[in-house]
Design a protein around this motif. Sequence first.
Motif, mmCIF file in Angstrom:
data_model
loop_
_atom_site.group_PDB
_atom_site.id
_atom_site.type_symbol
_atom_site.label_atom_id
_atom_site.label_comp_id
_atom_site.label_asym_id
_atom_site.label_seq_id
_atom_site.Cartn_x
_atom_site.Cartn_y
_atom_site.Cartn_z
ATOM 1 N N SER A 1 31.621 27.060 -44.061
ATOM 2 C CA SER A 1 32.865 27.284 -43.324
ATOM 3 C C SER A 1 33.683 25.997 -43.237
ATOM 4 O O SER A 1 33.163 24.945 -42.883
ATOM 5 N N PRO A 2 34.983 26.065 -43.568
ATOM 6 C CA PRO A 2 35.811 24.857 -43.609
ATOM 7 C C PRO A 2 36.115 24.253 -42.247
ATOM 8 O O PRO A 2 36.387 23.056 -42.153
ATOM 9 N N TRP A 3 36.096 25.048 -41.225
ATOM 10 C CA TRP A 3 36.266 24.538 -39.853
ATOM 11 C C TRP A 3 35.586 25.510 -38.896
ATOM 12 O O TRP A 3 35.162 26.605 -39.279
ATOM 13 N N LYS A 4 35.447 25.095 -37.671
ATOM 14 C CA LYS A 4 34.742 25.920 -36.693
ATOM 15 C C LYS A 4 35.565 27.154 -36.336
ATOM 16 O O LYS A 4 36.794 27.105 -36.255
ATOM 17 N N ASP B 1 25.615 37.188 -35.456
ATOM 18 C CA ASP B 1 24.763 36.134 -35.999
ATOM 19 C C ASP B 1 25.322 34.732 -35.786
ATOM 20 O O ASP B 1 25.017 33.803 -36.503
ATOM 21 N N GLY B 2 26.139 34.552 -34.765
ATOM 22 C CA GLY B 2 26.628 33.226 -34.410
ATOM 23 C C GLY B 2 27.940 32.881 -35.066
ATOM 24 O O GLY B 2 28.393 33.538 -36.004
ATOM 25 N N GLY B 3 28.561 31.824 -34.549
ATOM 26 C CA GLY B 3 29.859 31.404 -35.050
ATOM 27 C C GLY B 3 29.755 30.553 -36.300
ATOM 28 O O GLY B 3 28.689 30.418 -36.909
ATOM 29 N N PHE B 4 30.880 29.968 -36.679
ATOM 30 C CA PHE B 4 30.977 29.170 -37.896
ATOM 31 C C PHE B 4 31.072 27.694 -37.524
ATOM 32 O O PHE B 4 31.896 27.301 -36.703
ATOM 33 N N GLY B 5 30.239 26.878 -38.159
ATOM 34 C CA GLY B 5 30.079 25.493 -37.736
ATOM 35 C C GLY B 5 31.011 24.494 -38.374
ATOM 36 O O GLY B 5 31.102 23.350 -37.932
#
Length: 215
Positions: A55-58, A65-69
């Motif tokens: 993922s390029p940004w949060k 299954d959770g967010g993007f880091g």
Amino acid sequence: MKTYEYGKSDIVLIQPVGKHELSWIENEVREIHRLTSADFKYIAVEIDDWNDELSPWKAPAVFKDGGFGGGAVKTLEKILTLCSDKKKYYIGGYSLAGLFSLWTAYQTDVFTGIAAISPSVWFPGFIDYMREHEIKSKTVYLSLGDKEEKTRNPVMAQVGNCIRSGYDWLKKCGVDCTLEWNSGNHYREPDMRTAKAFAWILNQEKKYNLKPEGV
């Protein structure tokens, strides 16, 4: 970073993959050969934490299954260590790896072509990012399943509108780009769809090389 390599050539295809994709890599490589008759080296880069490393940004989670880091920068740095000045590189991927591959085209000119198969272009802010930054790759393949935008998830349901907008913008920017619609949902024949994508960018490069000098 664990990698899996097939073939030897100065033309190199790089694909970030999850563990679930490792079982179909050989099928994909065979299909690329069948569609192109080209010599190439294929490198699969295994991704351990899909949502973080690609993922390029949060961004907040769209599933349970959770967010993007936002770890794409570090992943790209590792991938670039595989590259040298003496070879020609293409990068591609499926789903979030497709988004990552498209994003790399705005970070570096190392990759001649980009294969973004069913890319997660619904990712918050990504289409605006494309409009606000200059792409550094000359060839882009985009694809989507014709049922992918028919989902109850309100974020992912925007994928069709987003990929159409992204494609239109790339064409306006003068990028050699195509958008192919595959039959089915997001999970149908990912190996064959990815093979088609890599084959298209390789065949486009072959067309360029056949043009008379100065054309």
